[in-house]
Write an enzyme that holds these catalytic residues in place. Structure first.
Site, PDB file in Angstrom:
ATOM      1  CG  ASP A   1     -68.651  40.263  34.268  1.00  0.00           C
ATOM      2  OD1 ASP A   1     -69.020  41.164  35.050  1.00  0.00           O
ATOM      3  OD2 ASP A   1     -69.440  39.410  33.809  1.00  0.00           O
TER       4      ASP A   1
ATOM      5  CG  ASP B   1     -53.814  39.489  42.132  1.00  0.00           C
ATOM      6  OD1 ASP B   1     -52.769  40.148  42.135  1.00  0.00           O
ATOM      7  OD2 ASP B   1     -53.895  38.331  41.664  1.00  0.00           O
TER       8      ASP B   1
HETATM    9  C1  IPM Z   1     -49.660  41.253  43.961  1.00  0.00           C
HETATM   10  C2  IPM Z   1     -49.109  39.886  43.676  1.00  0.00           C
HETATM   11  C3  IPM Z   1     -49.357  38.993  44.884  1.00  0.00           C
HETATM   12  C4  IPM Z   1     -50.851  38.937  45.111  1.00  0.00           C
HETATM   13  C5  IPM Z   1     -48.766  37.600  44.747  1.00  0.00           C
HETATM   14  C6  IPM Z   1     -47.290  37.662  44.469  1.00  0.00           C
HETATM   15  C7  IPM Z   1     -49.068  36.736  45.939  1.00  0.00           C
HETATM   16  O1  IPM Z   1     -49.661  39.365  42.525  1.00  0.00           O
HETATM   17  O2  IPM Z   1     -49.190  41.898  44.922  1.00  0.00           O
HETATM   18  O3  IPM Z   1     -50.552  41.674  43.236  1.00  0.00           O
HETATM   19  O4  IPM Z   1     -51.539  38.136  44.451  1.00  0.00           O
HETATM   20  O5  IPM Z   1     -51.345  39.692  45.924  1.00  0.00           O
HETATM   21 MG    MG Z   2     -50.949  40.693  41.499  1.00  0.00          MG
END
Ligand code: IPM
Ligand code: MG
Length: 361
Positions: free
Chosen positions: A228, A252
């Site tokens: 965070d 992500d």
């Molecule tokens: C990324 C995308 C993917 C992930 C999705 C599309 C599954 O957001 O490559 O960051 O979450 O890894």
């Molecule tokens: Mg992503």
């Protein structure tokens, strides 16, 4: 003449357009350096669902496995309107992406967040922050954690309950940590390991194993940061970061934030690496279905991904430098696709951008 096999995955949306421009550049590199590139196209994502009913076939995965590297455009469509998103989750376009990551053992995902000098005006951060510039990479674990843990939905006492599990083994943590320290060594020698160790057991193990790995890298400085706080620091003072090491889900989220603060999502490449030289390279942005087929997309992230492919999988550092320098020259001369266009610059199409970069190689 050396020869390499490259699997191309144009994918959905703007994918085919941007991969087409990257191939233009690879062909020019092939001529200049007398290296042969053999391309094999496979389907993945929505286009594969339309053709075969699944987002990635076993045959397509095998083709990718047998090649030396993979260049991917983008997969997926509009999640509100596309029929692909009425399918069960394991048959949607994104499932193809997860399957290829797992199937190819690509556990290390490298996502650069770089503020290009030429595009400083697009940085959405406060001027005092933006003018310092920043250049960091996120090393995201890609084949473990919540993405690949057990998940199910059940009904208990008449109420639905959904479960996702977050698991990491010490070996999974160690191998990605090693990758982060190795990269840091070639950069500014700083690793910030990001976790939620004040709450999660998996994060406490992450911290412990990362500290063990750090002992083998006395020349690299390791610090820990809670996720965070990291989300906040990326907008407050991004210049403090060199290599951010983190697990799948945190990576992500933070990588979207990091790409946004550069103000140029259309410029950022990424690499997903496994044990050897093999890798999958793709732009950090998505399939942009709203502009698909209009020749408006920015091909630079995919072209820079091709440069990363040459650098990391084929050890062609000079060719990779050539491409990166050509991109900078074109930006300096004022050409911009719509996403990075601002007053006083020259608007160009996707194919024009590819041609300009090729001319400057
Ligand atoms: C990324 C995308 C993917 C992930 C999705 C599309 C599954 O957001 O490559 O960051 O979450 O890894
Ligand atoms: Mg992503």
């Amino acid at each position: 003449m050396g020869k390499y096999n490259i699997t191309l995955i144009p994918g959905d949306g703007i994918g085919p357009e941007i991969v087409g421009e990257a191939v233009k550049i690879l062909d020019a590199v092939s001529a200049k350096y007398s290296v042969g590139f053999n391309y094999t196209k496979i389907l993945m994502g929505g286009c594969s669902i339309d053709e075969y009913g699944v987002p990635l076939t076993d045959e397509a995965l095998e083709t990718a496995k047998k090649s030396d590297a993979v260049l991917l455009g983008a997969v997926g469509g509009n999640t509100d309107t596309s029929p692909w998103y009425r399918l069960p989750p394991e048959r949607r376009p994104e499932a193809g992406l997860l399957a290829i990551r797992k199937g190819l053992g690509l556990y290390a995902n490298l996502r650069p967040a770089l503020l290009f000098d030429e595009l400083r005006a697009s940085c959405p951060l406060k001027e005092s922050v933006g003018e310092k510039g920043f250049d960091f990479v996120i090393m995201r674990e890609l084949t473990g954690g919540l993405y690949f843990g057990d998940r199910y939905t059940v009904v208990e006492n008449g109420k639905r309950k959904a479960v996702d599990t977050l698991t990491y083994t010490e070996d999974e943590i160690r191998r990605i940590a090693v990758r982060a320290f190795e990269i840091a060594r070639k950069r500014r020698g700083k690793v910030t390991s990001v976790d939620k160790a004040n709450v999660l057991d998996s994060s406490r193990l992450w911290r412990a194993v990362t500290a063990e790995v750090a002992k083998d890298y006395p020349d690299v400085e390791l610090s820990n940061m809670l996720v965070d706080n990291c989300a906040m620091q990326i907008v407050k003072d991004p210049a403090q970061f060199d290599v951010i090491l983190t697990e799948n889900m945190f990576g992500d989220i933070l990588s979207d934030e990091a790409s946004m603060v550069t103000g140029s999502l259309g410029m950022l490449s990424s690499a997903s690496l496994g044990a050897g030289k093999f890798g999958l390279y793709e732009p950090s942005h998505g399939s942009a279905p709203d502009i698909a087929g209009k020749n408006e997309a920015n091909p630079i992230a995919t072209i820079m991904s091709a440069a990363m492919l040459l650098r990391y999988s084929f050890d062609m550092n000079d060719a990779a430098d050539d491409i990166e320098n050509a991109v900078k020259k074109v930006l300096k001369s004022g050409y911009r696709t719509g996403d990075i266009y601002s007053d006083g610059t020259k608007k160009c199409t996707c194919t024009e951008m590819g041609d300009l970069i090729k001319e400057n190689l």
